[in-house]
Scaffold this motif. Structure first.
Motif, PDB file in Angstrom:
ATOM      1  N   MET A 113      -2.124   5.125   0.772  1.00 54.74           N
ATOM      2  CA  MET A 113      -0.974   4.243   0.582  1.00 54.74           C
ATOM      3  C   MET A 113      -0.021   4.274   1.772  1.00 54.74           C
ATOM      4  O   MET A 113       0.362   3.228   2.309  1.00 54.74           O
ATOM      5  CB  MET A 113      -0.242   4.656  -0.700  1.00 54.74           C
ATOM      6  CG  MET A 113       0.772   3.644  -1.173  1.00 54.74           C
ATOM      7  SD  MET A 113      -0.067   2.161  -1.756  1.00 54.74           S
ATOM      8  CE  MET A 113       1.350   1.141  -2.140  1.00 54.74           C
ATOM      9  N   ILE A 114       0.365   5.474   2.199  1.00 53.74           N
ATOM     10  CA  ILE A 114       1.305   5.601   3.319  1.00 53.74           C
ATOM     11  C   ILE A 114       0.684   5.044   4.595  1.00 53.74           C
ATOM     12  O   ILE A 114       1.327   4.317   5.357  1.00 53.74           O
ATOM     13  CB  ILE A 114       1.713   7.077   3.530  1.00 53.74           C
ATOM     14  CG1 ILE A 114       2.324   7.646   2.240  1.00 53.74           C
ATOM     15  CG2 ILE A 114       2.698   7.193   4.688  1.00 53.74           C
ATOM     16  CD1 ILE A 114       3.549   6.915   1.756  1.00 53.74           C
ATOM     17  N   GLY A 115      -0.604   5.382   4.805  1.00 51.07           N
ATOM     18  CA  GLY A 115      -1.304   4.852   5.975  1.00 51.07           C
ATOM     19  C   GLY A 115      -1.395   3.341   5.946  1.00 51.07           C
ATOM     20  O   GLY A 115      -1.297   2.680   6.991  1.00 51.07           O
ATOM     21  N   GLY A 116      -1.573   2.779   4.739  1.00 55.02           N
ATOM     22  CA  GLY A 116      -1.618   1.331   4.601  1.00 55.02           C
ATOM     23  C   GLY A 116      -0.309   0.673   4.988  1.00 55.02           C
ATOM     24  O   GLY A 116      -0.296  -0.367   5.657  1.00 55.02           O
ATOM     25  N   PHE A 117       0.796   1.264   4.596  1.00 58.95           N
ATOM     26  CA  PHE A 117       2.112   0.758   5.002  1.00 58.95           C
ATOM     27  C   PHE A 117       2.222   0.740   6.522  1.00 58.95           C
ATOM     28  O   PHE A 117       2.676  -0.247   7.114  1.00 58.95           O
ATOM     29  CB  PHE A 117       3.219   1.634   4.402  1.00 58.95           C
ATOM     30  CG  PHE A 117       3.698   1.172   3.058  1.00 58.95           C
ATOM     31  CD1 PHE A 117       4.630   0.159   2.941  1.00 58.95           C
ATOM     32  CD2 PHE A 117       3.212   1.742   1.892  1.00 58.95           C
ATOM     33  CE1 PHE A 117       5.074  -0.272   1.704  1.00 58.95           C
ATOM     34  CE2 PHE A 117       3.640   1.326   0.644  1.00 58.95           C
ATOM     35  CZ  PHE A 117       4.577   0.310   0.541  1.00 58.95           C
TER      36      PHE A 117
END
Length: 371
Positions: A113-117
């Motif tokens: 999730m954080i990497g996707g952001f």
């Protein structure tokens, strides 16, 4: 012949008893006494104790009067539902953008999730996180109007039809049935806007705005093909999701009140909102897990060209085969649990707050003996 003693004129007159003053007082009481009424004109209800008379006020399962749950109450419930869904889904648009990208392009967005952001911001700028905000907020306001308003309507009507004891014993079935019908109706209005949102998220350059994207989709693919290709998947996703959401939230709230040794009537308004938030998180996570495979299919089928060129069923079957059941159930699940858990808690919290602000007392099931 001696006079007959049965003639009134021949009867002996009664002797006066007592003093003249007592006789006068007796005559005064007789003159002032109300006239005797014939038996057939008497009101029988005044002659019978109230406890023995049948009650004309039928109570619903929550112990509240029918007049309390009228059209005004249902409109307040619909408005509160529209606000809570529009606000929560709109606020979580960035999370939804990343989740949808992870579902549509897992090979690229595979860093969590954080990497996707970070990937979205690095590749397209921070503004890309708000892609589809318009159709998301407006679509879910409409959906929330019909969903929450419909659940309140069907829930109360079913409870009235069953009566207090049956409604209490079957409250979980009432939650499941009322939420399923309400969600079906809501999805008819949600589907076009959800299709537009997914098209904009999957292809940000498709159109500059929601209205232009809808016009382009209708022109290129027609109303049914453009907006309702995902109606089956959206029902498959939203109906089980909503059924689990309301049934689990109702059950979780009951358990929380039991642990706290309180009830909705005894708890303060802020305390009730706290219970709604806590039970909403539990309900959201359960609903997210149950509906995730359909959510993945819905995201993929609304991507142009996904699943081939056949009909909707054929395309869905192709997508399921290509993706695999395990990935259908797990791709983006962590992000969705965070999103739906937060979103559902917020929805129930905002719904209760808005209902309270509008002066409406929310319907609650309770045992028939409690009022």
């Amino acid at each position: 012949r001696p006079p007959s003693p049965f003639l009134a004129s021949n009867r002996p007159k009664p002797r006066a008893v007592g003093t003249a003053a007592s006789q006068e007082a007796h005559q005064t009481r007789e003159r002032n006494a109300p006239p005797e009424r014939p038996l057939h004109t008497m009101n029988a209800s005044k002659m019978i104790p109230k406890a023995l008379l049948p009650s004309s006020n039928i109570k619903v399962a929550s112990g509240a009067e029918d007049s309390k749950y009228n059209l005004t109450y249902y409109l307040k419930g619909a408005l509160a539902g529209g606000i809570c869904c529009g606000v929560t889904h709109g606020a979580l648009t960035p999370v939804d953008v990343v989740k949808t990208r992870m579902q549509l392009d897992p090979a690229k967005y595979n860093k969590g999730m954080i990497g996707g952001f970070r990937q979205v911001i690095a590749g397209e700028g921070a503004g890309a996180l708000l892609t589809g905000f318009g159709p998301t907020a407006s679509g879910y306001f409409i959906q929330g109007w019909f969903k929450f308003g419909g659940v309140e309507l069907f829930k109360i009507k079913l409870a009235n039809a069953m009566g207090p004891e049956k409604a209490w014993n079957n409250r979980q079935y009432i939650y499941l049935g009322s939420s399923a019908v309400a969600e079906f109706i809501a999805d008819i209005f949600l589907c076009p806007l959800e299709a537009t949102r997914i098209r904009l998220v999957s292809n940000p350059s498709y159109a500059p705005s929601m209205s232009s994207a809808m016009a382009k989709m209708a022109k290129e693919e027609g109303v049914i093909g453009g907006f309702y290709a995902g109606f089956g998947p959206i029902l498959f996703k939203q109906v089980p999701y909503t059924m689990a959401k309301f049934a689990v939230q109702g059950f979780a709230a009951e358990q929380i009140y039991t642990v706290l040794k309180s009830s909705p009537k005894e708890m303060s308004p802020s305390g009730n909102v706290g219970v709604s938030l806590g039970s909403g998180v539990i309900a959201g996570v359960a609903a997210a897990i149950i509906s995730h495979p359909a959510d993945t299919l819905l995201s993929k089928v609304n991507k142009a060209g996904a699943g081939g060129t056949g009909g909707t069923i054929s395309r869905l079957s192709n997508i399921a085969k290509e993706t695999g059941m395990f990935k259908l159930c797990t791709q983006g699940l962590g992000a969705r649990c965070v999103m739906i858990g937060t979103l559902t808690a917020g929805q129930f919290g905002i719904f209760d707050s808005v209902m309270s602000a509008l002066g409406a007392s929310k319907f609650h099931f309770h045992p028939p003996g409690e009022h």
